[in-house]
Motif scaffolding. Structure first.
Motif, short mmCIF file in Angstrom:
data_model
loop_
_atom_site.label_atom_id
_atom_site.label_comp_id
_atom_site.label_asym_id
_atom_site.label_seq_id
_atom_site.Cartn_x
_atom_site.Cartn_y
_atom_site.Cartn_z
N UNK A 19 -2.62 1.60 -7.81
CA UNK A 19 -1.30 0.97 -7.86
C UNK A 19 -1.47 -0.41 -8.44
N UNK A 20 -0.90 -0.63 -9.60
CA UNK A 20 -1.07 -1.91 -10.28
C UNK A 20 0.02 -2.89 -9.93
N UNK A 21 0.27 -3.83 -10.82
CA UNK A 21 1.23 -4.89 -10.58
C UNK A 21 2.57 -4.51 -11.17
N UNK A 22 3.66 -4.84 -10.43
CA UNK A 22 4.99 -4.61 -10.94
C UNK A 22 5.41 -3.18 -10.84
N UNK A 40 0.84 -1.21 0.00
CA UNK A 40 0.00 0.00 0.00
C UNK A 40 0.87 1.25 0.00
N UNK A 41 1.98 1.21 0.75
CA UNK A 41 2.89 2.35 0.81
C UNK A 41 3.80 2.43 -0.41
N UNK A 42 3.67 1.46 -1.34
CA UNK A 42 4.46 1.39 -2.57
C UNK A 42 5.96 1.22 -2.28
N UNK A 43 6.25 0.53 -1.18
CA UNK A 43 7.62 0.13 -0.89
C UNK A 43 7.89 -1.28 -1.41
N UNK A 44 6.81 -2.01 -1.74
CA UNK A 44 6.89 -3.31 -2.40
C UNK A 44 5.90 -3.30 -3.56
N UNK A 45 6.12 -4.21 -4.51
CA UNK A 45 5.20 -4.35 -5.63
C UNK A 45 4.55 -5.71 -5.58
N UNK A 97 -4.48 -5.38 -7.38
CA UNK A 97 -4.36 -3.93 -7.43
C UNK A 97 -4.75 -3.30 -6.10
N UNK A 98 -4.27 -2.08 -5.92
CA UNK A 98 -4.65 -1.25 -4.78
C UNK A 98 -5.14 0.07 -5.36
#
Length: 504
Positions: free
Chosen positions: A366-369, A323-328, A333-334
């Motif tokens: 925020x999608x995948x990858x 959620x924090x976009x520190x991981x993908x 999706x989020x």
């Protein structure tokens, strides 16, 4: 230590004097008293001081250029592997080629007067480069990740995250480099014999068999090197607290930062006709052969906190990091939905003084990858491992992501007092207990501009009374925001008024 050093110096001076007496010739080995007398004869001579000034200027110029290029090269090498590979051959050459060879070759290109500048540069460059590169690579990756999430300005990232680790490496390399610079610079002058230099004086003393003068000028070089190194060390000790954001000095550089945004404090939500929502759909994540998240689907509305519960290793922290976009995520999706008729909140990054583009008000996904991933609204995260700048004060840590002109900047002391940290405002974070550090991390997350608040085990290390104090404060401040907490404790969820979601 000083007594031992003085004792050792006296022993060697006595040995020197005995050796001189045994040889019985000042031409072969003048005694310390003879050298001291000859030095006293040189000191009143303007020509001698002109020589000192001549050599000093060139040694310092070469040192400054070498240090600057070394730090710039290290920064490039730390950032780009190709730059490190490109710089490896010249750095290896600069370390291994003898000073005499460099000097003779440089005489083809340069006037003798400027010879020492190039030689000193080439001697200092690899020393600073290698130490600075090690220091940059030793920077705590967890703190760098926290800086990324907080959208720290480059200056603050440098002060609070990079410099505390890098500075000891720089201090060592610069002091070592300066002492080496004098030896290399004067050696180059002895070979090139530029008029009016200390190297010329040493060469003349050799030519005229004036051994006492040779020792006297050498003593002057040693003293000049020691004084320059001591002055540099004192300067570095003086600037270290400011450059590294040490407790008690953290506010100095904020005076020169220009903050033009006067957005509303992060503690006040915007008026809404419909509650914003965060939609998590079919989220999956694996680390190697281990499946951590398996098609997780969840919707979280503002004003309705959610507590993720699961055993350790079941993916709670991983979900927060996605959620924090520190991981993908590997799949799913989020997405963020601001709600129907929602008024746009003040730009969250503008509150922090970051010149980011405005976020979409209605929906961001925020999608995948890692490719072409859209930005979610600004997220704030209280890390499970706190991730504080230990050398900085408690107050400086919570203000790290804030612009000096923002209301949240002024609100920080009151929030820390409400969390029971009034007496620790100006204490270094590294001196705080585990429970105090936990509250500092929570305060930083609450004050940082955000529309989504993530709390990873926020009450760990807090006693029951402190939990009862902290939880209502979080509820009140985040009543109009999306809040997701990860915890092992059902009581923690009850304190926050959160709906429990079991991931397994």
């Amino acid at each position: 230590m000083k007594v031992r050093a003085s004792w050792a110096i006296i022993v060697w001076l006595v040995a020197w004097q005995l050796g001189s007496m045994a040889l019985g010739s000042d031409l072969l080995l003048p005694g310390p008293l003879t050298v001291l007398i000859r030095t006293g004869e040189l000191l009143p001579q303007p020509a001698f001081w002109a020589r000192v000034g001549f050599s000093l200027a060139r040694v310092l110029a070469g040192f400054a250029l070498g240090a600057a290029l070394g730090m710039a090269g290290a920064a490039a090498a730390a950032r780009w592997h190709a730059a490190e590979e490109l710089l490896a051959p010249p750095m290896a050459l600069a370390k291994s080629v003898p000073v005499a060879s460099i000097t003779v070759l440089a005489l083809i290109w340069l006037r003798a007067a400027n010879l020492a500048v190039l030689v000193v540069l080439l001697v200092v460059l690899p020393v600073v480069y290698e130490n600075a590169l090690q220091g940059l690579r030793a920077t705590d990756a967890r703190l760098s990740e926290a800086a990324q999430l907080l959208h720290l300005r480059p200056l603050r990232r440098l002060r609070f995250i990079t410099m505390p680790t890098l500075f000891p490496y720089l201090q060592t390399s610069l002091t070592l480099g300066l002492s080496t610079a004098w030896k290399a610079g004067v050696a180059a002058e002895v070979i090139g014999i530029p008029a009016g230099s200390l190297g010329e004086a040493i060469y003349d003393a050799k030519v005229y068999f004036d051994t006492p003068a040779l020792f006297a000028v050498t003593l002057a070089v040693v003293l000049a090197s020691a004084l320059c190194t001591a002055a540099l060390r004192a300067l570095l000790n003086r600037v270290e607290p400011v450059l590294c954001g040490t407790a008690g000095h953290a506010g100095r550089l904020e005076r020169v930062e220009h903050a033009t945004d006067k957005a509303a404090s992060g503690s006040k939500g915007a008026a809404r006709m419909g509650a914003p929502r965060l939609h998590i759909s079919n989220l999956a994540k694996s680390f190697g052969a281990t499946r951590v998240l398996d098609r997780v689907t969840l919707t979280v509305a503002a004003g309705s906190p959610v507590c993720l519960m699961a055993p350790s290793g079941a993916g709670k922290t991983t979900l927060l990091r996605i959620i924090a976009q520190l991981e993908h995520a590997d799949a799913g999706s989020v997405a963020y939905d601001a709600g129907e008729g929602a008024q746009a909140e003040p730009d969250a990054q503008a509150q922090a003084g970051v010149g980011a583009q405005a976020e979409p008000d209605t929906r961001a996904q925020a999608g995948v990858g890692a490719q072409a991933q859209a930005e979610l609204p600004t997220v704030s995260l209280s890390f499970q491992d706190d991730r504080l700048a230990n050398q900085a004060s408690v107050l400086a840590n919570v203000r790290m992501a804030l612009a000096p002109a923002s209301p949240a900047w002024d609100e920080a002391p009151a929030l820390l007092e409400a969390l029971g940290l009034k007496e620790r405002l100006y204490a270094a974070a590294g001196t705080c207990s585990g429970g105090e550090r936990r509250r500092v991390g929570i305060a930083r997350a609450l004050l940082a501009p955000h529309r989504i608040l993530l709390l990873d085990e926020p009450f760990n290390g807090l006693d029951a009374a402190t939990k009862e104090r902290v939880a209502p404060l979080i509820r009140a401040r985040e009543a109009q925001r999306i809040v997701i907490m990860a915890s092992h404790d059902q009581h923690d969820a009850e304190l926050l008024g959160a709906h429990v979601v079991n991931l397994v």
